[in-house]
Each structure stands twice: as C-alpha cells, then as structure tokens.
Design a protein around this motif. Structure first.
Motif, PDB file in Angstrom:
ATOM      1  N   VAL A  66       0.842  -1.203   0.000  1.00  0.00           N
ATOM      2  CA  VAL A  66       0.000   0.000   0.000  1.00  0.00           C
ATOM      3  C   VAL A  66       0.875   1.251   0.000  1.00  0.00           C
ATOM      4  O   VAL A  66       0.537   2.239  -0.650  1.00  0.00           O
ATOM      5  CB  VAL A  66      -0.955  -0.015   1.222  1.00  0.00           C
ATOM      6  CG1 VAL A  66      -1.703   1.300   1.330  1.00  0.00           C
ATOM      7  CG2 VAL A  66      -1.937  -1.175   1.115  1.00  0.00           C
ATOM      8  N   LYS A  67       1.998   1.212   0.684  1.00  0.00           N
ATOM      9  CA  LYS A  67       2.889   2.379   0.753  1.00  0.00           C
ATOM     10  C   LYS A  67       3.282   2.885  -0.628  1.00  0.00           C
ATOM     11  O   LYS A  67       3.375   4.087  -0.856  1.00  0.00           O
ATOM     12  CB  LYS A  67       4.168   2.033   1.521  1.00  0.00           C
ATOM     13  CG  LYS A  67       4.130   2.324   2.977  1.00  0.00           C
ATOM     14  CD  LYS A  67       5.513   2.042   3.573  1.00  0.00           C
ATOM     15  CE  LYS A  67       5.493   2.125   5.059  1.00  0.00           C
ATOM     16  NZ  LYS A  67       6.798   1.804   5.644  1.00  0.00           N
ATOM     17  N   GLY A  68       3.522   1.970  -1.516  1.00  0.00           N
ATOM     18  CA  GLY A  68       3.926   2.357  -2.858  1.00  0.00           C
ATOM     19  C   GLY A  68       2.866   3.170  -3.580  1.00  0.00           C
ATOM     20  O   GLY A  68       3.184   4.015  -4.401  1.00  0.00           O
ATOM     21  N   TYR A  69       1.611   2.937  -3.274  1.00  0.00           N
ATOM     22  CA  TYR A  69       0.519   3.630  -3.960  1.00  0.00           C
ATOM     23  C   TYR A  69      -0.001   4.825  -3.170  1.00  0.00           C
ATOM     24  O   TYR A  69      -0.508   5.773  -3.739  1.00  0.00           O
ATOM     25  CB  TYR A  69      -0.643   2.661  -4.193  1.00  0.00           C
ATOM     26  CG  TYR A  69      -0.365   1.672  -5.285  1.00  0.00           C
ATOM     27  CD1 TYR A  69      -0.686   1.961  -6.605  1.00  0.00           C
ATOM     28  CD2 TYR A  69       0.234   0.450  -5.004  1.00  0.00           C
ATOM     29  CE1 TYR A  69      -0.417   1.060  -7.616  1.00  0.00           C
ATOM     30  CE2 TYR A  69       0.507  -0.463  -6.009  1.00  0.00           C
ATOM     31  CZ  TYR A  69       0.176  -0.155  -7.309  1.00  0.00           C
ATOM     32  OH  TYR A  69       0.442  -1.044  -8.304  1.00  0.00           O
ATOM     33  N   LEU A 110      -7.072   0.609   6.979  1.00  0.00           N
ATOM     34  CA  LEU A 110      -6.268   0.284   5.799  1.00  0.00           C
ATOM     35  C   LEU A 110      -7.172  -0.071   4.618  1.00  0.00           C
ATOM     36  O   LEU A 110      -6.930   0.369   3.489  1.00  0.00           O
ATOM     37  CB  LEU A 110      -5.320  -0.871   6.116  1.00  0.00           C
ATOM     38  CG  LEU A 110      -4.325  -1.257   5.027  1.00  0.00           C
ATOM     39  CD1 LEU A 110      -3.358  -0.113   4.761  1.00  0.00           C
ATOM     40  CD2 LEU A 110      -3.567  -2.502   5.447  1.00  0.00           C
ATOM     41  N   ASN A 111      -8.224  -0.831   4.882  1.00  0.00           N
ATOM     42  CA  ASN A 111      -9.157  -1.193   3.810  1.00  0.00           C
ATOM     43  C   ASN A 111      -9.866   0.037   3.250  1.00  0.00           C
ATOM     44  O   ASN A 111     -10.143   0.103   2.055  1.00  0.00           O
ATOM     45  CB  ASN A 111     -10.177  -2.218   4.310  1.00  0.00           C
ATOM     46  CG  ASN A 111      -9.573  -3.589   4.482  1.00  0.00           C
ATOM     47  OD1 ASN A 111      -8.573  -3.929   3.853  1.00  0.00           O
ATOM     48  ND2 ASN A 111     -10.156  -4.389   5.354  1.00  0.00           N
ATOM     49  N   MET A 112     -10.143   1.020   4.103  1.00  0.00           N
ATOM     50  CA  MET A 112     -10.776   2.247   3.618  1.00  0.00           C
ATOM     51  C   MET A 112      -9.804   3.028   2.728  1.00  0.00           C
ATOM     52  O   MET A 112     -10.203   3.622   1.733  1.00  0.00           O
ATOM     53  CB  MET A 112     -11.267   3.092   4.794  1.00  0.00           C
ATOM     54  CG  MET A 112     -12.467   2.456   5.464  1.00  0.00           C
ATOM     55  SD  MET A 112     -13.155   3.213   6.958  1.00  0.00           S
ATOM     56  CE  MET A 112     -12.516   4.785   7.119  1.00  0.00           C
ATOM     57  N   VAL A 113      -8.528   3.017   3.064  1.00  0.00           N
ATOM     58  CA  VAL A 113      -7.514   3.675   2.227  1.00  0.00           C
ATOM     59  C   VAL A 113      -7.448   3.002   0.862  1.00  0.00           C
ATOM     60  O   VAL A 113      -7.378   3.664  -0.179  1.00  0.00           O
ATOM     61  CB  VAL A 113      -6.125   3.642   2.921  1.00  0.00           C
ATOM     62  CG1 VAL A 113      -5.020   4.004   1.953  1.00  0.00           C
ATOM     63  CG2 VAL A 113      -6.114   4.564   4.124  1.00  0.00           C
ATOM     64  N   VAL A 114      -7.477   1.694   0.861  1.00  0.00           N
ATOM     65  CA  VAL A 114      -7.392   0.927  -0.380  1.00  0.00           C
ATOM     66  C   VAL A 114      -8.532   1.286  -1.330  1.00  0.00           C
ATOM     67  O   VAL A 114      -8.340   1.357  -2.552  1.00  0.00           O
ATOM     68  CB  VAL A 114      -7.390  -0.589  -0.063  1.00  0.00           C
ATOM     69  CG1 VAL A 114      -7.578  -1.408  -1.316  1.00  0.00           C
ATOM     70  CG2 VAL A 114      -6.104  -0.961   0.643  1.00  0.00           C
ATOM     71  N   GLU A 115      -9.693   1.551  -0.778  1.00  0.00           N
ATOM     72  CA  GLU A 115     -10.848   1.897  -1.616  1.00  0.00           C
ATOM     73  C   GLU A 115     -10.597   3.165  -2.439  1.00  0.00           C
ATOM     74  O   GLU A 115     -11.184   3.347  -3.492  1.00  0.00           O
ATOM     75  CB  GLU A 115     -12.102   2.081  -0.749  1.00  0.00           C
ATOM     76  CG  GLU A 115     -12.602   0.784  -0.134  1.00  0.00           C
ATOM     77  CD  GLU A 115     -13.003  -0.243  -1.171  1.00  0.00           C
ATOM     78  OE1 GLU A 115     -13.636   0.124  -2.185  1.00  0.00           O
ATOM     79  OE2 GLU A 115     -12.671  -1.426  -0.969  1.00  0.00           O
ATOM     80  N   TYR A 117      -7.865   3.936  -3.990  1.00  0.00           N
ATOM     81  CA  TYR A 117      -6.837   3.743  -5.009  1.00  0.00           C
ATOM     82  C   TYR A 117      -7.193   2.572  -5.925  1.00  0.00           C
ATOM     83  O   TYR A 117      -6.816   1.434  -5.663  1.00  0.00           O
ATOM     84  CB  TYR A 117      -5.470   3.507  -4.345  1.00  0.00           C
ATOM     85  CG  TYR A 117      -5.024   4.690  -3.538  1.00  0.00           C
ATOM     86  CD1 TYR A 117      -4.340   5.735  -4.147  1.00  0.00           C
ATOM     87  CD2 TYR A 117      -5.321   4.768  -2.187  1.00  0.00           C
ATOM     88  CE1 TYR A 117      -3.948   6.848  -3.408  1.00  0.00           C
ATOM     89  CE2 TYR A 117      -4.936   5.881  -1.445  1.00  0.00           C
ATOM     90  CZ  TYR A 117      -4.255   6.907  -2.065  1.00  0.00           C
ATOM     91  OH  TYR A 117      -3.879   8.014  -1.338  1.00  0.00           O
ATOM     92  N   PRO A 118      -7.895   2.857  -7.022  1.00  0.00           N
ATOM     93  CA  PRO A 118      -8.308   1.777  -7.934  1.00  0.00           C
ATOM     94  C   PRO A 118      -7.128   1.004  -8.516  1.00  0.00           C
ATOM     95  O   PRO A 118      -7.207  -0.212  -8.685  1.00  0.00           O
ATOM     96  CB  PRO A 118      -9.087   2.487  -9.041  1.00  0.00           C
ATOM     97  CG  PRO A 118      -9.279   3.887  -8.599  1.00  0.00           C
ATOM     98  CD  PRO A 118      -8.374   4.154  -7.441  1.00  0.00           C
ATOM     99  N   GLU A 119      -6.009   1.681  -8.779  1.00  0.00           N
ATOM    100  CA  GLU A 119      -4.858   0.986  -9.355  1.00  0.00           C
ATOM    101  C   GLU A 119      -4.252   0.007  -8.340  1.00  0.00           C
ATOM    102  O   GLU A 119      -3.699  -1.021  -8.714  1.00  0.00           O
ATOM    103  CB  GLU A 119      -3.802   1.973  -9.866  1.00  0.00           C
ATOM    104  CG  GLU A 119      -3.129   2.827  -8.819  1.00  0.00           C
ATOM    105  CD  GLU A 119      -3.908   4.085  -8.401  1.00  0.00           C
ATOM    106  OE1 GLU A 119      -3.373   4.834  -7.576  1.00  0.00           O
ATOM    107  OE2 GLU A 119      -5.032   4.311  -8.876  1.00  0.00           O
ATOM    108  N   LEU A 120      -4.389   0.318  -7.056  1.00  0.00           N
ATOM    109  CA  LEU A 120      -3.906  -0.592  -6.016  1.00  0.00           C
ATOM    110  C   LEU A 120      -4.787  -1.840  -5.958  1.00  0.00           C
ATOM    111  O   LEU A 120      -4.297  -2.948  -5.835  1.00  0.00           O
ATOM    112  CB  LEU A 120      -3.892   0.114  -4.653  1.00  0.00           C
ATOM    113  CG  LEU A 120      -3.507  -0.735  -3.455  1.00  0.00           C
ATOM    114  CD1 LEU A 120      -2.087  -1.282  -3.629  1.00  0.00           C
ATOM    115  CD2 LEU A 120      -3.595   0.081  -2.177  1.00  0.00           C
ATOM    116  N   LYS A 121      -6.088  -1.622  -6.095  1.00  0.00           N
ATOM    117  CA  LYS A 121      -7.012  -2.756  -6.057  1.00  0.00           C
ATOM    118  C   LYS A 121      -6.816  -3.685  -7.248  1.00  0.00           C
ATOM    119  O   LYS A 121      -7.226  -4.835  -7.212  1.00  0.00           O
ATOM    120  CB  LYS A 121      -8.469  -2.268  -6.009  1.00  0.00           C
ATOM    121  CG  LYS A 121      -8.814  -1.601  -4.692  1.00  0.00           C
ATOM    122  CD  LYS A 121     -10.280  -1.381  -4.517  1.00  0.00           C
ATOM    123  CE  LYS A 121     -10.851  -0.384  -5.466  1.00  0.00           C
ATOM    124  NZ  LYS A 121     -12.263  -0.077  -5.215  1.00  0.00           N
TER     125      LYS A 121
END
Length: 194
Positions: A66-69, A110-115, A117-121
């Motif tokens: 996740v850090k990378g994105y 963390l899951n909320m952060v992921v939401e 970033y579409p490219e991360l998903k």
C-alpha cells in the motif's frame, strides 16, 4: 432381636458406604470435567494466537504494498504498524484482546484507504495479500467463536451448583470472553441506495 440390630447396623453402614462412594465418584467426575473444559479453553485461545500471529506476519507485506501507492496515507499505515507492535508485546490474554481490537481497527482503516486507489485494487500482489488477510480474518473469527463457546461452558460449569464446590477447591477462575470493540459507526443502520 440382636440379630435384627446387627443386620440394621450393617444395612446402615452399607447405605453410608454407597452414599460416600457416590460422592467420591461425583467429585472425581466434576473435577475431570472442569479440567477438560479448562484445557479446551486453553486450546481455543492458542488457536486464536496462531491466527493473530499469521495476521501479524502478513501485515508488513500488505503495508509495504500500500505504501507504494498511497504515500500520503502515512497516518493509517502508522496505526497498522503501532497495532502490530502492540500485538507483538502482548503477553496476557487481556493484552492480546486489546491488541487484537487495535489491529482490527487498523486493518479496517487500511481497507478504507485501499478503496481510494483503484490501481492498487488491481495490483495482483496486493490482491493476493488481501485474499490471504480475508482468509485469516475468517479463520480468526471462527476461532474466537469456538473459544467463546468453550469459555461460556467452562464459566457455567464452575459457577453452577454443585460443581462450584469442586471448582472452589481447585481455585478455578472464570475466563474472559474474547470480544471485539466495535466502532460506533458500525452500529448504525446501513443506508442502501440504488
């Protein structure tokens, strides 16, 4: 007449012996049941411990991905790292429950952060790590349920008469259920819109 008195004495001694024997058998049975339930509680908690360790080991990989994105999401990532550290330092059951609560909240953040970033998903490495985490969370949830069920049975046994007599002699203490603290927003009604 003497014969009747002696037979009556033997009958009374026989009845007393049967009652004493029944009490001894009951005490042994109650003791063994309490020991068995205590071992089941310990086993249930050690299973939770295994899944906490798996999650503990998986999170650094997830955080690094996740850090990378999400370079500017450092606060959330720091919470995950702090929760992981708290879990690593937990030694008692209560400390592990508190650490698990902190870890669960951090993973939700963390899951909320992921939401965001579409490219991360779409990243296959991240998706693999996320699927592993979901599997661990499911197994952890099942382990908590099993542990809480065994604790409930154990606590009822040691607090119920007449087995509480044996439990007090054993100095058996009630166990604490493994509960998670819910975020207040999770208790609100879900609004579904189409």
């Amino acid at each position: 007449m003497r014969l009747l008195i002696s037979i009556g004495g033997y009958v009374a001694i026989g009845v007393a012996a049967v009652v004493v024997l029944a009490l001894i058998i009951w005490a042994i049975s109650a003791y063994n049941k309490i020991v068995s339930l205590r071992v089941q509680c310990d086993d249930g908690f050690s299973t939770i411990d295994v899944f906490l360790k798996k999650r503990f080991d998986l999170l650094p990989n997830l955080v690094e991905t996740v850090k990378g994105y999400a370079k500017h999401e450092s606060e959330t990532l720091e919470k995950v790292i702090a929760a992981r550290s708290q879990l690593a330092n937990a030694t008692t059951a209560d400390e592990k429950v508190a650490a698990d609560n902190a870890m669960t909240q951090a993973v939700r953040s963390l899951n909320m952060v992921v939401e965001r970033y579409p490219e991360l998903k779409a990243n296959t490495n991240f998706l693999d790590l996320q699927n592993q985490l979901k599997g661990i969370e499911t197994e952890l949830s099942q382990a908590r349920r099993y542990y809480n069920a065994t604790v409930r049975v154990y606590n009822v046994k040691i607090q119920s008469f007449p087995s509480l007599i044996i439990a007090k002699m054993m100095k058996a203490k009630a166990r604490t259920m493994f509960t998670l603290e819910d975020a207040p927003e999770e208790r609100q009604n879900v609004k579904v819109q189409f």
